[in-house]
Design a protein around this motif. Structure first.
Motif, PDB file in Angstrom:
ATOM      1  N   THR A   1      27.668  45.176  25.602  1.00  0.00           N
ATOM      2  CA  THR A   1      28.256  44.579  26.801  1.00  0.00           C
ATOM      3  C   THR A   1      29.187  45.561  27.491  1.00  0.00           C
ATOM      4  O   THR A   1      29.235  45.636  28.726  1.00  0.00           O
ATOM      5  CB  THR A   1      29.026  43.297  26.426  1.00  0.00           C
ATOM      6  OG1 THR A   1      28.140  42.384  25.777  1.00  0.00           O
ATOM      7  CG2 THR A   1      29.611  42.628  27.661  1.00  0.00           C
TER       8      THR A   1
ATOM      9  N   GLU B   1      33.579  47.233  33.587  1.00  0.00           N
ATOM     10  CA  GLU B   1      34.746  46.660  34.260  1.00  0.00           C
ATOM     11  C   GLU B   1      35.454  45.618  33.394  1.00  0.00           C
ATOM     12  O   GLU B   1      36.678  45.629  33.264  1.00  0.00           O
ATOM     13  CB  GLU B   1      34.322  46.032  35.587  1.00  0.00           C
ATOM     14  CG  GLU B   1      35.503  45.504  36.398  1.00  0.00           C
ATOM     15  CD  GLU B   1      35.078  44.985  37.753  1.00  0.00           C
ATOM     16  OE1 GLU B   1      35.896  44.321  38.408  1.00  0.00           O
ATOM     17  OE2 GLU B   1      33.924  45.241  38.159  1.00  0.00           O
TER      18      GLU B   1
ATOM     19  N   GLY C   1      33.684  44.485  30.289  1.00  0.00           N
ATOM     20  CA  GLY C   1      33.041  44.489  28.980  1.00  0.00           C
ATOM     21  C   GLY C   1      33.916  45.023  27.870  1.00  0.00           C
ATOM     22  O   GLY C   1      33.650  44.758  26.693  1.00  0.00           O
TER      23      GLY C   1
ATOM     24  N   GLU D   1      26.978  34.460  40.420  1.00  0.00           N
ATOM     25  CA  GLU D   1      27.092  35.871  40.101  1.00  0.00           C
ATOM     26  C   GLU D   1      25.949  36.639  40.739  1.00  0.00           C
ATOM     27  O   GLU D   1      24.848  36.127  40.914  1.00  0.00           O
ATOM     28  CB  GLU D   1      27.071  36.077  38.577  1.00  0.00           C
ATOM     29  CG  GLU D   1      28.292  35.542  37.866  1.00  0.00           C
ATOM     30  CD  GLU D   1      28.181  34.061  37.570  1.00  0.00           C
ATOM     31  OE1 GLU D   1      27.070  33.517  37.754  1.00  0.00           O
ATOM     32  OE2 GLU D   1      29.196  33.457  37.190  1.00  0.00           O
TER      33      GLU D   1
ATOM     34  N   HIS E   1      28.345  41.714  41.176  1.00  0.00           N
ATOM     35  CA  HIS E   1      29.479  40.977  40.626  1.00  0.00           C
ATOM     36  C   HIS E   1      28.996  40.161  39.420  1.00  0.00           C
ATOM     37  O   HIS E   1      28.729  38.961  39.537  1.00  0.00           O
ATOM     38  CB  HIS E   1      30.099  40.052  41.680  1.00  0.00           C
ATOM     39  CG  HIS E   1      30.665  40.791  42.847  1.00  0.00           C
ATOM     40  ND1 HIS E   1      29.894  41.165  43.933  1.00  0.00           N
ATOM     41  CD2 HIS E   1      31.934  41.246  43.088  1.00  0.00           C
ATOM     42  CE1 HIS E   1      30.653  41.803  44.812  1.00  0.00           C
ATOM     43  NE2 HIS E   1      31.890  41.869  44.322  1.00  0.00           N
ATOM     44  N   PRO E   2      28.827  40.818  38.274  1.00  0.00           N
ATOM     45  CA  PRO E   2      28.330  40.105  37.092  1.00  0.00           C
ATOM     46  C   PRO E   2      29.331  39.067  36.599  1.00  0.00           C
ATOM     47  O   PRO E   2      30.513  39.096  36.959  1.00  0.00           O
ATOM     48  CB  PRO E   2      28.146  41.228  36.067  1.00  0.00           C
ATOM     49  CG  PRO E   2      29.096  42.295  36.499  1.00  0.00           C
ATOM     50  CD  PRO E   2      29.126  42.222  37.999  1.00  0.00           C
TER      51      PRO E   2
ATOM     52  N   SER F   1      27.099  47.952  29.491  1.00  0.00           N
ATOM     53  CA  SER F   1      26.441  47.360  30.653  1.00  0.00           C
ATOM     54  C   SER F   1      27.428  46.856  31.702  1.00  0.00           C
ATOM     55  O   SER F   1      27.064  46.685  32.866  1.00  0.00           O
ATOM     56  CB  SER F   1      25.533  46.209  30.206  1.00  0.00           C
ATOM     57  OG  SER F   1      26.289  45.206  29.549  1.00  0.00           O
ATOM     58  N   ASP F   2      28.673  46.603  31.292  1.00  0.00           N
ATOM     59  CA  ASP F   2      29.680  46.100  32.227  1.00  0.00           C
ATOM     60  C   ASP F   2      31.033  46.719  31.891  1.00  0.00           C
ATOM     61  O   ASP F   2      31.888  46.080  31.281  1.00  0.00           O
ATOM     62  CB  ASP F   2      29.757  44.573  32.153  1.00  0.00           C
ATOM     63  CG  ASP F   2      30.820  44.000  33.091  1.00  0.00           C
ATOM     64  OD1 ASP F   2      31.210  44.704  34.048  1.00  0.00           O
ATOM     65  OD2 ASP F   2      31.264  42.859  32.848  1.00  0.00           O
TER      66      ASP F   2
END
Length: 205
Positions: free
Chosen positions: A68, A74, A76, A3, A7-8, A71-72
């Protein structure tokens, strides 16, 4: 391929996903096992154990999930959606699960209950009565109490503290209702003379 910041790691491969899955499975199992936990846990440990499973994790998981999401964005959103969906399904499913847990614990203990009832009825189970006339004791891993003058009524105590009373009662007393009246059971029927009760400050639930 690892990652990167661009791209987490997908949400389903994070510790949060594992925590959510573990808690969802755990709370279903804890609901089924709640009667057994209350009966077998020492002292007041039963409610503490159940509170640690039912009360503490949801707000922690909710904060973690929404953090989450921030922070994400897409992927989360999946965590809070799964958490809220599960809670929405669990609320109406709680009572059927608990009823199943009561039934499981009752059936597991039933041979001991029936043996104790046979002993009280035959006069072989003796002890010193308290001021209210109840003889209390433990036999075959089961806590019980009864009044010698009513050997066909035995209270099997699962939990009794802080105004909460949970257990099973055996009562083979005949009930003949007068015209216009009906017999009132001492709790939720289980099988024959056995009933289950849950009382909070003597209010039957």
């Amino acid at each position: 391929m690892g990652e990167t910041a661009d791209h987490p790691r997908p949400i389903w491969r994070t510790p949060l996903a594992a925590a959510l899955a573990a808690w969802m499975a755990g709370i279903v199992g804890a609901t089924l096992a709640a009667p057994a936990i209350l009966e077998t846990a020492p002292g007041a440990a039963g409610p503490v154990i159940l509170a640690a499973i039912f009360v503490v994790p949801p707000p922690v998981l909710a904060v973690w999930s929404f953090w989450t999401l921030l922070s994400d964005p897409e992927t989360g959103w999946i965590a809070p959606t799964v958490l809220m969906s599960f809670l929405g399904a669990f609320v109406p499913g709680f009572q059927p699960l608990l009823d199943a847990g009561v039934r499981l614990n009752f059936e597991a203990r039933r041979p001991a209950y029936e043996a104790i009832v046979a002993e009280t009825r035959s006069g072989r189970l003796v002890g010193v009565a308290d001021s209210a006339g109840w003889i209390s004791g433990e036999s075959r891993g089961v806590r019980f109490r009864y009044r010698p003058q009513h050997p066909g009524v035995v209270d099997f105590v699962w939990y009794r503290a802080y105004g909460v009373r949970v257990g099973v009662r055996y009562d083979d007393s005949p009930c003949v209702a007068r015209p216009g009246l009906s017999c009132v059971a001492g709790g939720e029927p289980l099988d024959g003379p056995f009933t289950y009760y849950l009382r909070v400050f003597e209010v039957r639930l």
